[in-house]
Design an enzyme around this catalytic site. Structure first.
Site, PDB file in Angstrom:
ATOM      1  N   GLU B 211     -13.266   1.323 -10.302  1.00  0.00           N
ATOM      2  CA  GLU B 211     -13.787   1.300 -11.675  1.00  0.00           C
ATOM      3  C   GLU B 211     -12.841   1.941 -12.680  1.00  0.00           C
ATOM      4  OE1 GLU B 211     -15.751   1.635  -9.097  1.00  0.00           O
ATOM      5  OE2 GLU B 211     -17.278   0.112  -9.416  1.00  0.00           O
ATOM      6  N   HIS B 280     -28.041   5.488  -7.132  1.00  0.00           N
ATOM      7  CA  HIS B 280     -28.016   4.116  -7.651  1.00  0.00           C
ATOM      8  C   HIS B 280     -29.144   3.841  -8.639  1.00  0.00           C
ATOM      9  CE1 HIS B 280     -25.412   3.703  -4.155  1.00  0.00           C
ATOM     10  NE2 HIS B 280     -24.979   2.564  -4.656  1.00  0.00           N
TER      11      HIS B 280
END
Lengths: 352, 478
Positions: B211, B280
């Site tokens: 990322e 998450h």
């Protein structure tokens, strides 16, 4: 409290210094010594040196504040590399960026005025030393976060490829940044997508106060692309002709569509990490030795004299020109107005 | 004993699927690991493997059956030597009947009939379809030319997002999509389905799982004038790119004195999905909304999902576009005109009311609308406002509503501390204090990392009951 009186030391100019003061290192004579080009390199390096010395002075006088990282000693790296670029190629670097901006052809007045935080600065005084850009000159910063410029430079290369242009992205960073994870992420993508990116590690031997040997498991930064299949060279970054030559090879590699290239420039910064660095991590003698034996500007002027490409008067003329540019820049930078208060709220968002 | 083969759950949010194909027929011997059937969900096609050995005794759900609930018996296996008479009574399901959903609330990708833009929430607790109250009336947007709504198509939020990207990529060759699994895999949540086929790998770019690197790379591309759409598989992973999002994307326009702008969108699911636990399941709305130089958008209905994403892609600034996995499967009527765009920075009144204002965004609006419906039965008239854009925040619409109702409840899936509700509370103090008849109430996630256990997760996340309770508090009916 009164500021310690800091008289600008009358540091000897290259022309005076180089008269037979040190023997030319025994390098083979270069066959391609183009006088005009070499004088340009001399001029560009001198401009950076004098500019940075002036910036140091202005910092001492309180005209420049905050973090200010000088490039003195490393001039050959950026000047040698830039000699290989076309105007549409792009450049990105870290916060030690004044030299890169001057080498990209940015106006010294605008750079100095940014250092003093004035409205005529490249960022209207809102960026400062570490954050300057020039869309016109394809200079994309000026990044204050160690390592962050590396994916950004890789992205500029991505854009070149996306547009089907034959341009390259020069991405400069230091030996400290070389250990960052995002550098390896960038290597991976640059190699995977064959992006035209030259990664230039300016190894000035210290990441702030930590020497390379104390921070890097291996000092061979040029080999760090090997797992990705990225070729690399280690280059004497104090020898501008070596830099230019290595840069030419790397840039040609990129333009040929062969993907990225790594250059490890062995260089040295004479000043502290920033202006507020007490430099306890190295000795005065160490710095002095490099200045005397490896100074990139002295090296070039010696070369010019040895090969009868210039006389001391030729260089003096350049020195005078450079001195005037820097003096004018400083005059402008200390006399220009501060940004208007309304500037506080401009440039946050582009009007949609 | 015959072995029941059950419809498996193939993702955290799957509640039903379609039996696309049987690869074994009755009488076939199967061994553990053999592929029995292919199952389609709205996200993907997957294979079901046998976990036991035996012979296919009976197939109960024929090929092509849709809406097969998770855990429904789809076939029966006979063990070695077992007599077929053991399953003689089992009756195959009739193919035609569409299945009403019976999913647990926390795992449901709520699908229902379409309304205007936002479909009615269908919750497990709700009574069977025929006796359910009428769909809440969603007011059409007032900031979009109503002509766009003369021709609409009923599609999911997922499809609306894809259509938005496709239309904008057709319109502008500088727009491209990059992210993990966006191309060949067709999107981890199938949002980018079909884009690779249409635009090719130059413009639909699969990235490594890095990322920080690919975000910085996309920003560099944006500096030079391209218009990237960066998909984060979820915004949880964008924390690895936070430095680039803030320091490189948001601040460069300012630091460059207006020279270098960053025309790009960062999009992906945000907030809690279902049972995927703390790392998450975070809502990042308040994180990004804190940053000058960013715009932050979070759509609810399918029409807004499309119109807002198109606006975000056209906007010359870095836009954080927070989607919600649980909303991806919801349908709505979406204008088909490629010029349909919903302006950023404007809230939308989803339902008009006069007693209490509920302000929210994204998935919790399901609860807000359901609460409004139920409270209406008690005679409390609730106005529901969808913020749509979190930065810049449309204070005007909120204040106008509070001037009318005198009471306000905020609802969000993020934590209470320094959340979006806190910001609204501050603005209400500054701009609407004199209108208030009661202190503002916030409905938020519990101030803990999100737990995995079903009961604890239910306790941690806001729901309709929480909203109703807050409304009762501000109306002094608690």
């Amino acid at each position: 409290m009164a500021r310690a009186a800091k008289t600008p030391t009358s540091r000897s100019r290259a022309t005076a210094k180089s008269k037979g003061k040190r023997a030319l290192p025994s390098r083979p004579a270069k066959p391609d010594l183009d006088k005009g080009a070499l004088l340009k390199l001399y001029r560009d390096m001198s401009l950076i040196r004098r500019f940075e010395e002036k910036a140091g002075q202005l910092y001492g006088q309180g005209q420049i504040a905050g973090f200010c990282h000088l490039y003195i000693g490393q001039e050959a790296v950026v000047v040698g590399m830039q000699a290989n670029l076309t105007p549409d190629d792009t450049v990105v670097t870290t916060y030690r960026d004044h030299g890169h901006m001057l080498a990209c052809g940015m106006d010294p007045k605008g750079v100095m005025a940014e250092l003093t935080g004035r409205r005529g600065g490249y960022s209207h005084g809102k960026g400062g030393s570490m954050h300057m850009f020039s869309k016109e000159k394809n200079f994309y910063g000026g990044h204050g976060i160690v390592g962050a410029c590396v994916p950004v430079g890789t992205g500029l290369a991505f854009a070149h490829r996306y547009r089907g242009k034959n341009n390259v992205s020069l991405t400069y960073y230091g030996d400290g940044a070389a250990n960052q994870g995002q550098v390896f992420e960038s290597f991976n993508m640059a190699a995977l997508w064959k992006l035209p990116c030259v990664f230039i590690i300016e190894n000035n031997q210290y990441g702030m106060g930590t020497s390379v040997s104390r921070a890097s498991a291996s000092p061979d930064f040029f080999k760090r692309g090997e797992p990705f299949g990225i070729p690399g060279h280690k280059v004497d970054g104090m020898d501008i002709l070596a830099v230019r030559k290595a840069g030419a090879e790397a840039v040609a590699h990129c333009r040929a569509g062969k993907g990225p290239f790594i250059l490890q420039m062995e260089t040295y910064r004479y000043r502290g990490h920033s202006m507020s660095d007490p430099a306890r991590y190295r000795t005065r003698e160490e710095v002095q030795k490099v200045r005397e034996e490896r100074d990139p500007i002295d090296h070039l002027s010696d070369l010019l004299f040895t090969h009868n490409l210039a006389k001391p008067d030729d260089l003096k003329k350049i020195d005078a020109e450079v001195k005037k540019i820097v003096t004018d820049a400083a005059d402008f930078a200390v006399n220009d107005a501060e940004p208007a208060p309304e500037e506080l709220y401009t440039d946050v968002l582009v009007e949609a | 004993m015959p072995i029941n083969v059950l419809m498996p759950a193939l993702s955290p949010t799957m509640t039903e699927g379609k039996i696309a194909r049987w690869l074994k027929k009755e009488g076939d011997a199967v061994r553990s690991g053999d592929v029995l059937a292919e199952i389609e969900t709205d996200k993907a096609t997957m294979e079901v493997e046998a976990v036991d050995e035996g012979t296919v005794g009976k197939i109960l759900v024929p090929e092509g059956t849709e809406g097969v609930a998770v855990n429904e018996t789809i076939a029966m296996l006979l063990e070695d030597g077992e007599d077929p008479s053991a399953i003689a009574d089992a009756k195959p399901k009739e193919k035609a009947q569409p299945k009403a959903k019976e999913a647990p609330a926390e795992a449901s990708e709520e699908k229902a009939e379409t309304g205007t833009g936002v479909s009615e929430p269908s919750k497990a607790k709700a009574p069977p379809k025929e006796s359910r109250p009428a769909a809440p009336k969603i007011a059409p947007p007032t900031d979009v030319d109503p002509r766009f709504y003369t021709e609409t198509t009923s599609i999911t939020v997922r499809e609306a997002l894809r259509d938005a990207m496709a239309e904008e990529m057709r319109r502008d060759p500088d727009v491209f999509l990059m992210g993990e699994e966006v191309a060949e895999y067709q999107g981890a949540y199938k949002v980018s389905q079909g884009l690779l086929d249409e635009f090719g790998s130059r413009r639909v770019v699969d990235t490594p799982i890095t990322e920080s690197g690919f975000t910085g790379l996309a920003i560099g591309a944006a500096f030079s004038g391209l218009k990237p759409i960066v998909e984060f598989m979820t915004f949880n992973f964008a924390m690895q790119a936070m430095d680039h999002l803030i320091n490189s994307a948001a601040k460069t326009l300012y630091m460059s004195g207006g020279q270098i702008h960053c025309h790009m969108v960062f999009r992906g699911p945000n907030g809690a999905a279902a049972r995927v636990a703390a790392q998450h399941s975070q809502c990042y709305a308040s994180w990004y909304s804190h940053i000058p130089g960013l715009k932050v958008v979070s759509p609810f209905g399918a029409d807004d999902a499309k119109g807002l994403l198109k606006a975000a892609i056209r906007d010359p600034n870095p836009v954080i576009f927070l989607e919600h996995e649980i909303l991806y499967g919801r349908t709505g009527d979406v204008p088909v005109d490629p010029d349909f765009v919903v302006p950023l920075g404007k809230a939308r009144v989803l339902r008009e009311g006069s007693d209490v204002t509920i302000v929210g965004f994204s998935r919790p609006l399901v609860y807000a609308l359901e609460a409004a419906e139920r409270l209406a039965e008690e005679g409390i008239s609730v106005e529901v406002i969808d913020l749509r854009t979190l930065r810049p925040l449309d204070s005007e619409t909120i204040v106008r509503s509070v001037a009318k109702t005198g009471r306000i409840v905020t609802v969000e899936e993020g934590w209470p501390y320094a959340g979006i509700g806190s910001e609204i509370a501050a603005r209400i103090m500054e701009e609407a204090f004199d209108y208030l008849d009661a202190p503002l109430q916030r409905v938020c996630a519990a101030d803990v990392p999100l737990p995995y256990a079903a009961n604890l997760e239910r306790l941690a996340l806001p729901d309709t009951e929480d909203v109703i309770e807050a409304v009762r508090a501000v109306t002094y009916r608690a």
